[in-house]
Design a protein around this motif. Structure first.
Motif, PDB file in Angstrom:
ATOM      1  N   SER A   1       0.825  -1.205   0.000  1.00 57.38           N
ATOM      2  CA  SER A   1       0.000   0.000   0.000  1.00 57.38           C
ATOM      3  C   SER A   1       0.864   1.262   0.000  1.00 57.38           C
ATOM      4  O   SER A   1       0.544   2.235  -0.684  1.00 57.38           O
ATOM      5  CB  SER A   1      -0.961   0.005   1.184  1.00 57.38           C
ATOM      6  OG  SER A   1      -0.248   0.004   2.399  1.00 57.38           O
ATOM      7  N   VAL A   2       1.980   1.243   0.708  1.00 56.00           N
ATOM      8  CA  VAL A   2       2.879   2.398   0.706  1.00 56.00           C
ATOM      9  C   VAL A   2       3.428   2.629  -0.703  1.00 56.00           C
ATOM     10  O   VAL A   2       3.473   3.774  -1.181  1.00 56.00           O
ATOM     11  CB  VAL A   2       4.024   2.195   1.729  1.00 56.00           C
ATOM     12  CG1 VAL A   2       5.139   3.206   1.521  1.00 56.00           C
ATOM     13  CG2 VAL A   2       3.488   2.279   3.141  1.00 56.00           C
ATOM     14  N   VAL A   3       3.822   1.570  -1.369  1.00 53.57           N
ATOM     15  CA  VAL A   3       4.348   1.707  -2.731  1.00 53.57           C
ATOM     16  C   VAL A   3       3.275   2.220  -3.673  1.00 53.57           C
ATOM     17  O   VAL A   3       3.532   3.112  -4.500  1.00 53.57           O
ATOM     18  CB  VAL A   3       4.925   0.362  -3.226  1.00 53.57           C
ATOM     19  CG1 VAL A   3       5.220   0.403  -4.708  1.00 53.57           C
ATOM     20  CG2 VAL A   3       6.172   0.005  -2.441  1.00 53.57           C
ATOM     21  N   MET A   4       2.046   1.698  -3.561  1.00 53.19           N
ATOM     22  CA  MET A   4       0.966   2.136  -4.445  1.00 53.19           C
ATOM     23  C   MET A   4       0.637   3.617  -4.226  1.00 53.19           C
ATOM     24  O   MET A   4       0.422   4.363  -5.190  1.00 53.19           O
ATOM     25  CB  MET A   4      -0.278   1.264  -4.237  1.00 53.19           C
ATOM     26  CG  MET A   4      -0.051  -0.188  -4.591  1.00 53.19           C
ATOM     27  SD  MET A   4       0.434  -0.431  -6.287  1.00 53.19           S
ATOM     28  CE  MET A   4      -1.145  -0.458  -7.045  1.00 53.19           C
ATOM     29  N   VAL A   5       0.604   4.052  -2.978  1.00 48.64           N
ATOM     30  CA  VAL A   5       0.333   5.461  -2.687  1.00 48.64           C
ATOM     31  C   VAL A   5       1.452   6.336  -3.240  1.00 48.64           C
ATOM     32  O   VAL A   5       1.203   7.372  -3.867  1.00 48.64           O
ATOM     33  CB  VAL A   5       0.139   5.682  -1.169  1.00 48.64           C
ATOM     34  CG1 VAL A   5       0.163   7.151  -0.814  1.00 48.64           C
ATOM     35  CG2 VAL A   5      -1.152   5.026  -0.705  1.00 48.64           C
ATOM     36  N   PHE A   6       2.688   5.932  -3.045  1.00 47.77           N
ATOM     37  CA  PHE A   6       3.827   6.696  -3.555  1.00 47.77           C
ATOM     38  C   PHE A   6       3.775   6.793  -5.072  1.00 47.77           C
ATOM     39  O   PHE A   6       3.986   7.877  -5.637  1.00 47.77           O
ATOM     40  CB  PHE A   6       5.138   6.055  -3.106  1.00 47.77           C
ATOM     41  CG  PHE A   6       6.344   6.780  -3.602  1.00 47.77           C
ATOM     42  CD1 PHE A   6       6.748   7.973  -3.022  1.00 47.77           C
ATOM     43  CD2 PHE A   6       7.083   6.274  -4.658  1.00 47.77           C
ATOM     44  CE1 PHE A   6       7.860   8.653  -3.487  1.00 47.77           C
ATOM     45  CE2 PHE A   6       8.193   6.947  -5.129  1.00 47.77           C
ATOM     46  CZ  PHE A   6       8.591   8.136  -4.543  1.00 47.77           C
ATOM     47  N   VAL A   7       3.487   5.693  -5.747  1.00 50.69           N
ATOM     48  CA  VAL A   7       3.387   5.712  -7.211  1.00 50.69           C
ATOM     49  C   VAL A   7       2.254   6.630  -7.651  1.00 50.69           C
ATOM     50  O   VAL A   7       2.389   7.390  -8.606  1.00 50.69           O
ATOM     51  CB  VAL A   7       3.197   4.281  -7.761  1.00 50.69           C
ATOM     52  CG1 VAL A   7       2.795   4.295  -9.223  1.00 50.69           C
ATOM     53  CG2 VAL A   7       4.476   3.471  -7.573  1.00 50.69           C
ATOM     54  N   GLY A   8       1.124   6.613  -6.951  1.00 52.19           N
ATOM     55  CA  GLY A   8       0.013   7.502  -7.286  1.00 52.19           C
ATOM     56  C   GLY A   8       0.385   8.970  -7.132  1.00 52.19           C
ATOM     57  O   GLY A   8       0.046   9.804  -7.979  1.00 52.19           O
ATOM     58  N   VAL A   9       1.104   9.303  -6.052  1.00 55.08           N
ATOM     59  CA  VAL A   9       1.522  10.688  -5.824  1.00 55.08           C
ATOM     60  C   VAL A   9       2.483  11.141  -6.913  1.00 55.08           C
ATOM     61  O   VAL A   9       2.348  12.241  -7.470  1.00 55.08           O
ATOM     62  CB  VAL A   9       2.144  10.838  -4.419  1.00 55.08           C
ATOM     63  CG1 VAL A   9       2.851  12.171  -4.257  1.00 55.08           C
ATOM     64  CG2 VAL A   9       1.083  10.658  -3.353  1.00 55.08           C
ATOM     65  N   VAL A  10       3.456  10.318  -7.240  1.00 52.65           N
ATOM     66  CA  VAL A  10       4.414  10.676  -8.284  1.00 52.65           C
ATOM     67  C   VAL A  10       3.716  10.789  -9.630  1.00 52.65           C
ATOM     68  O   VAL A  10       3.993  11.708 -10.416  1.00 52.65           O
ATOM     69  CB  VAL A  10       5.569   9.652  -8.334  1.00 52.65           C
ATOM     70  CG1 VAL A  10       6.449   9.877  -9.553  1.00 52.65           C
ATOM     71  CG2 VAL A  10       6.392   9.728  -7.072  1.00 52.65           C
ATOM     72  N   MET A  11       2.773   9.901  -9.901  1.00 47.20           N
ATOM     73  CA  MET A  11       2.033   9.953 -11.161  1.00 47.20           C
ATOM     74  C   MET A  11       1.218  11.241 -11.233  1.00 47.20           C
ATOM     75  O   MET A  11       1.181  11.898 -12.297  1.00 47.20           O
ATOM     76  CB  MET A  11       1.117   8.732 -11.256  1.00 47.20           C
ATOM     77  CG  MET A  11       0.533   8.511 -12.630  1.00 47.20           C
ATOM     78  SD  MET A  11      -0.277   6.918 -12.784  1.00 47.20           S
ATOM     79  CE  MET A  11      -1.565   7.048 -11.580  1.00 47.20           C
ATOM     80  N   ALA A  12       0.577  11.658 -10.156  1.00 43.96           N
ATOM     81  CA  ALA A  12      -0.185  12.906 -10.142  1.00 43.96           C
ATOM     82  C   ALA A  12       0.739  14.099 -10.349  1.00 43.96           C
ATOM     83  O   ALA A  12       0.415  15.029 -11.108  1.00 43.96           O
ATOM     84  CB  ALA A  12      -0.946  13.039  -8.820  1.00 43.96           C
TER      85      ALA A  12
END
Length: 94
Positions: free
Chosen positions: A64-75
């Motif tokens: 979940s930490v990785v998915m949130v980080f990827v979402g933030v970077v993608m945004a």
């Protein structure tokens, strides 16, 4: 020819060719191919025994930490891309 001269000559002939090397620090003679492969496999198994696997809860948390980080970077990259695209369109009248 003296023994030391003979040893120096034989040592000079073998340099750079990967021939037989003298044992370092009192080690035994170089092992054969299959013995080196077997030692390599034993070392791999020993290292794999040291591996600590995460529990299910830790795995879910890390995922979940990785998915949130990827979402933030993608945004962030999306906003940056839209901003630069708008700036280029404004500068060049597109």
């Amino acid at each position: 020819m003296s023994e030391s001269a003979r040893a120096a000559a034989s040592g000079a002939e073998g340099t750079g060719r990967g021939g037989s090397r003298p044992a370092r620090g009192g080690q035994k003679a170089r092992l054969g191919l299959f013995a080196r492969i077997a030692r390599f496999i034993r070392q791999i198994v020993a290292e794999l025994k040291k591996v600590v696997r995460p529990t299910r809860a830790e795995l879910l948390r890390y995922t979940s930490v990785v998915m949130v980080f990827v979402g933030v970077v993608m945004a962030f990259v999306t906003v940056l891309d839209l901003g630069i695209g708008s700036l280029v369109a404004w500068v060049f009248g597109g």
